[in-house]
Design a protein around this motif. Structure first.
Motif, PDB file in Angstrom:
ATOM      1  N   PRO A 122      28.570  32.955  35.842  1.00 51.64           N
ATOM      2  CA  PRO A 122      29.314  34.160  35.442  1.00 51.64           C
ATOM      3  C   PRO A 122      29.948  34.879  36.629  1.00 51.64           C
ATOM      4  N   ALA A 123      29.270  34.881  37.776  1.00 51.10           N
ATOM      5  CA  ALA A 123      29.807  35.577  38.946  1.00 51.10           C
ATOM      6  C   ALA A 123      31.070  34.889  39.456  1.00 51.10           C
ATOM      7  N   ILE A 124      31.064  33.554  39.483  1.00 52.90           N
ATOM      8  CA  ILE A 124      32.258  32.833  39.935  1.00 52.90           C
ATOM      9  C   ILE A 124      33.337  32.884  38.860  1.00 52.90           C
ATOM     10  N   LEU A 125      32.939  32.891  37.599  1.00 54.76           N
ATOM     11  CA  LEU A 125      33.927  33.037  36.521  1.00 54.76           C
ATOM     12  C   LEU A 125      34.686  34.350  36.674  1.00 54.76           C
ATOM     13  N   LYS A 126      33.989  35.402  37.099  1.00 57.53           N
ATOM     14  CA  LYS A 126      34.639  36.690  37.341  1.00 57.53           C
ATOM     15  C   LYS A 126      35.672  36.573  38.462  1.00 57.53           C
ATOM     16  N   VAL A 127      35.323  35.840  39.512  1.00 58.34           N
ATOM     17  CA  VAL A 127      36.264  35.627  40.614  1.00 58.34           C
ATOM     18  C   VAL A 127      37.489  34.867  40.123  1.00 58.34           C
ATOM     19  N   TRP A 128      37.268  33.820  39.349  1.00 60.26           N
ATOM     20  CA  TRP A 128      38.362  33.013  38.791  1.00 60.26           C
ATOM     21  C   TRP A 128      39.257  33.874  37.897  1.00 60.26           C
ATOM     22  N   ILE A 145      36.632  24.542  39.195  1.00 59.02           N
ATOM     23  CA  ILE A 145      36.688  25.077  37.827  1.00 59.02           C
ATOM     24  C   ILE A 145      35.344  24.892  37.137  1.00 59.02           C
ATOM     25  N   HIS A 146      34.678  23.793  37.437  1.00 60.19           N
ATOM     26  CA  HIS A 146      33.338  23.586  36.872  1.00 60.19           C
ATOM     27  C   HIS A 146      32.390  24.680  37.343  1.00 60.19           C
ATOM     28  N   LEU A 147      32.490  25.076  38.602  1.00 62.86           N
ATOM     29  CA  LEU A 147      31.663  26.171  39.101  1.00 62.86           C
ATOM     30  C   LEU A 147      31.899  27.445  38.299  1.00 62.86           C
ATOM     31  N   ALA A 148      33.153  27.704  37.953  1.00 62.67           N
ATOM     32  CA  ALA A 148      33.474  28.910  37.180  1.00 62.67           C
ATOM     33  C   ALA A 148      32.867  28.844  35.793  1.00 62.67           C
ATOM     34  N   ARG A 149      32.779  27.635  35.240  1.00 64.66           N
ATOM     35  CA  ARG A 149      32.210  27.496  33.891  1.00 64.66           C
ATOM     36  C   ARG A 149      30.696  27.689  33.889  1.00 64.66           C
ATOM     37  N   THR A 150      30.051  27.449  35.025  1.00 61.78           N
ATOM     38  CA  THR A 150      28.591  27.481  35.055  1.00 61.78           C
ATOM     39  C   THR A 150      28.020  28.739  35.682  1.00 61.78           C
TER      40      THR A 150
END
Length: 213
Positions: A107-113, A100-105
């Motif tokens: 934008p590309a992983i936040l899109k996946v999340w 979840i920390h990766l998603a917060r830091t």
């Protein structure tokens, strides 16, 4: 799943920017062409890890005793998936915090999340429709149809509220340092969110979305 675990491990150790898709493939013991057969970008490689947790939650709602009303079925699912040692081990919850920390830091992983959360929300709407009419086929649409119970706008809204209660709890916990157990753990935060919505019309069967009583 090995590729997903390799990607998450490299992202944590090296950082997202310093990790290439080829590095992930090498760490997972597969050829780069195999990596690209499943994922278009390196960020997408962690999607299976997000999806596994989301699917576990939806399946727990499906498996909740049929006689439970929706609110109680959601609480039952939270206890069975967000309590360390039941759905996921305590050590694995630290991986959840990292993901979840990766998603917060990023934008590309936040899109996946976000995409995984949306898919999970759609799946939950179908589970709620099936619970509302046991033994019937679930179909897409705005009205009940002869083939079975439709996923109505009300049920979609109910699924969105339920999903947000859990998602916000997990994200809030992961942003801090509290252990996965105890009053600030993801299960207790999610149960608190659901309790604050005790008056919500969880059944999602027409009318207004909320029950003022």
């Amino acid at each position: 799943m090995e590729i997903a675990r390799a990607a998450a491990g490299l992202f944590v150790r090296r950082g997202l920017r310093a990790t290439r898709a080829e590095d992930i493939a090498n760490a997972a013991g597969v050829a780069p062409r195999t990596f690209y057969r499943y994922f278009a970008t390196k960020e997408e490689a962690v999607a299976p890890l997000y999806a596994a947790g989301a699917q576990r939650w939806v399946e727990a709602v499906r498996a909740a005793p049929a006689e439970l009303p929706v609110h109680d079925a959601l609480e039952h699912a939270v206890r069975h998936t967000l309590t360390p040692g039941l759905g996921v081990s305590g050590a694995s919850w630290e991986w959840v915090r990292t993901l979840i920390h990766l998603a917060r830091t990023s934008p590309a992983i936040l899109k996946v999340w976000a995409e995984v959360c949306r898919t999970s929300e759609d799946a939950l709407a179908q589970v709620l429709a099936a619970r509302a009419a046991p033994g019937t086929e679930v179909t897409e649409g705005d009205d009940n149809v002869a083939a079975g119970q439709a996923v109505t706008p009300e049920l979609r809204f109910t699924a969105a509220v339920a999903s947000a209660s859990v998602r916000v709890a997990v994200e809030s916990w992961s942003a801090g340092t509290a252990p996965a157990t105890g009053p600030r753990g993801p299960a207790e935060l999610a149960l608190s969110n659901l309790e604050s919505l005790r008056g919500f019309r969880w059944e999602g069967t027409g009318g207004s979305a909320a029950d003022p009583g």
